[in-house]
Design a protein around this motif. Structure first.
Motif, short mmCIF file in Angstrom:
data_model
loop_
_atom_site.label_atom_id
_atom_site.label_comp_id
_atom_site.label_asym_id
_atom_site.label_seq_id
_atom_site.Cartn_x
_atom_site.Cartn_y
_atom_site.Cartn_z
N UNK A 210 23.12 69.70 14.84
CA UNK A 210 22.54 69.49 14.00
C UNK A 210 22.54 68.01 13.14
N UNK A 211 22.33 67.30 12.55
CA UNK A 211 22.09 66.05 12.30
C UNK A 211 23.14 65.94 10.92
N UNK A 212 24.40 64.89 11.60
CA UNK A 212 25.47 64.35 11.11
C UNK A 212 26.00 64.71 9.49
N UNK A 213 25.26 63.96 8.41
CA UNK A 213 25.34 64.51 6.89
C UNK A 213 25.13 66.19 6.57
N UNK A 214 23.93 66.83 7.35
CA UNK A 214 24.12 68.68 6.77
C UNK A 214 25.32 69.05 7.80
N UNK A 215 25.75 68.86 8.81
CA UNK A 215 26.59 68.74 9.42
C UNK A 215 28.19 68.86 8.45
N UNK A 216 28.15 67.74 7.96
CA UNK A 216 29.42 68.11 7.32
C UNK A 216 29.47 68.44 5.98
N UNK A 217 28.37 68.70 5.50
CA UNK A 217 28.02 70.07 3.82
C UNK A 217 28.50 70.97 4.28
N UNK A 218 27.68 71.49 5.92
CA UNK A 218 28.16 72.83 6.27
C UNK A 218 29.54 73.30 6.29
N UNK A 219 29.64 72.57 7.60
CA UNK A 219 31.46 72.65 7.22
C UNK A 219 32.11 71.99 6.65
N UNK A 220 32.31 71.66 5.40
CA UNK A 220 32.68 72.06 3.63
C UNK A 220 32.57 72.61 3.29
N UNK A 221 31.31 73.28 3.22
CA UNK A 221 30.96 74.92 3.02
C UNK A 221 31.64 76.18 3.46
N UNK A 222 31.59 75.91 4.90
CA UNK A 222 32.37 77.10 5.42
C UNK A 222 33.79 77.32 6.25
N UNK A 223 34.31 77.51 5.77
CA UNK A 223 35.80 77.26 6.65
C UNK A 223 35.41 77.60 8.08
N UNK A 224 36.33 77.18 8.48
CA UNK A 224 36.90 77.02 10.05
C UNK A 224 35.94 76.59 10.96
N UNK A 225 35.59 75.44 10.32
CA UNK A 225 34.30 74.98 11.24
C UNK A 225 34.74 73.36 11.56
N UNK A 226 34.22 72.60 12.65
CA UNK A 226 34.88 71.42 12.08
C UNK A 226 33.40 70.82 13.19
N UNK A 227 33.67 69.79 13.20
CA UNK A 227 32.63 68.49 14.13
C UNK A 227 33.31 67.74 14.60
N UNK A 228 32.38 67.72 16.42
CA UNK A 228 33.38 67.61 17.29
C UNK A 228 33.24 65.89 17.14
N UNK A 229 34.37 64.88 17.70
CA UNK A 229 34.22 63.64 17.88
C UNK A 229 33.41 63.25 18.75
N UNK A 230 31.67 63.49 18.86
CA UNK A 230 31.19 63.53 20.20
C UNK A 230 30.11 63.53 19.38
N UNK A 231 29.18 62.65 18.77
CA UNK A 231 27.81 62.43 18.52
C UNK A 231 27.18 62.17 19.53
N UNK A 232 25.85 61.79 20.01
CA UNK A 232 25.27 62.07 20.94
C UNK A 232 23.79 61.63 21.10
N UNK A 233 23.16 61.46 19.95
CA UNK A 233 22.17 61.20 19.44
C UNK A 233 21.28 59.80 18.58
N UNK A 234 21.11 59.10 18.38
CA UNK A 234 21.57 58.15 16.82
C UNK A 234 19.44 58.25 16.69
N UNK A 235 19.39 58.64 15.47
CA UNK A 235 18.17 58.35 15.33
C UNK A 235 17.84 57.75 14.18
N UNK A 236 16.70 58.07 14.09
CA UNK A 236 15.79 57.12 11.92
C UNK A 236 15.25 58.41 12.25
#
Ligand code: ARG
Length: 274
Positions: A210-236
């Motif tokens: 999923x997109x990075x900013x929503x991902x950050x908010x999902x991870x902040x709201x759900x314990x035990x999840x993390x975002x991998x340091x391996x982004x793979x598609x840039x978008x606009x």
């Protein structure tokens, strides 16, 4: 890829018919439960100019489960996209109405005139350009991978091949991961990004794309999840408007002015702290 897209399109059309019957997202119906009148908070000075006499209402189609771009604060839809849309409508003299619907119904709503434009953290893609026009872009994003902390199933983008991956239906995340089906990936498609994230928490999928900013908010709201340091598609991201509509040029003009005034940056910074 073509196949995936036409399958998606079929889904889009089926869903949008359901939406039509459910009665959401129509320019003609103005008192729907899912519409939230966006009260303009932008510079009221602009309103006194001749160009901004009230020209009517513009309906924005969105999917309001995508913080910080669009999300519910109580029963009001707020976020970066809503504020940029408000600022554009303010400049052009329109009143903004926000219609919440499934993400994969937005393009059809815009094509059919049920909505005047779509704004939903929507990535510009060549496929979508066949169906609708896009304005100039207003921000960048990147697709990221969310996993359970300490999980070994997916440690980088390569591991998505063969994994069970959750996505929001009809998004670019869906399109990228669907490309991996040939490599044994199982794609689980959900109506909301949050449902994909819930499935991840429950161990039903190995990862969510999923997109990075929503991902950050999902991870902040759900314990035990993390975002991998391996982004793979840039978008606009850009705003979508019916093909050939004169609104696109007007929106581009307003957007350009808002960028020059620093208003777009200001709105983004309000929601995304560096
Ligand atoms: N950027 C992705 C896309 O365009 C995901 C957008 C999802 N937006 C939303 N409001 N749910 O496909």
């Amino acid at each position: 890829m073509k196949k995936v897209f036409s399958a998606l399109l079929a889904g889009v059309m089926a869903c949008s018919m359901a939406v039509a019957f459910a009665g959401c997202g129509g320019s003609s119906s103005s008192s729907k439960a899912e519409s939230s009148e966006a009260k303009s908070t932008a510079d009221s000075a602009d309103k006194s100019t001749a160009d901004s006499a009230d020209k009517g209402t513009l309906h924005m189609a969105t999917n309001a489960f995508f913080e910080p771009y669009e999300y519910y604060d109580g029963d009001k839809i707020v976020g970066i996209d809503v504020e940029i849309a408000e600022a554009i409508c303010d400049k052009l003299g329109y009143t903004l109405k926000v219609d919440d619907m499934d993400f994969d119904s937005i393009i059809t709503a815009v094509q059919s005139g049920k909505a005047d434009f779509g704004m939903a953290g929507m990535t510009v893609t060549e496929e979508r350009k066949q169906a609708i026009d896009f304005t100039d872009t207003y921000t960048n994003a990147v697709q990221v991978i969310i996993v359970k902390e300490g999980s070994d199933a997916v440690k980088n983008a390569d591991d998505l091949a063969g994994a069970v991956v959750g996505v929001q239906m009809g998004t670019t995340g869906d399109i990228y991961v669907s490309d991996l089906e040939a490599e044994g990936t199982t794609v689980e498609r959900y109506n909301k990004g949050a449902d994909a994230v819930l499935a991840l928490s429950q161990g039903k999928v190995d990862a969510v794309v999923i997109d990075n900013e929503p991902a950050k908010s999902f991870v902040a709201q759900n314990e035990g999840l993390t975002i991998l340091n391996d982004p793979f598609e840039n978008e606009e991201y850009a705003i979508c408007i019916a093909k050939g509509s004169e609104l696109t040029a007007k929106f581009n003009e307003a957007l350009k002015a808002l960028k020059e005034e620093g208003k777009v940056d200001e709105i983004v910074k309000k929601y995304i702290k560096a």
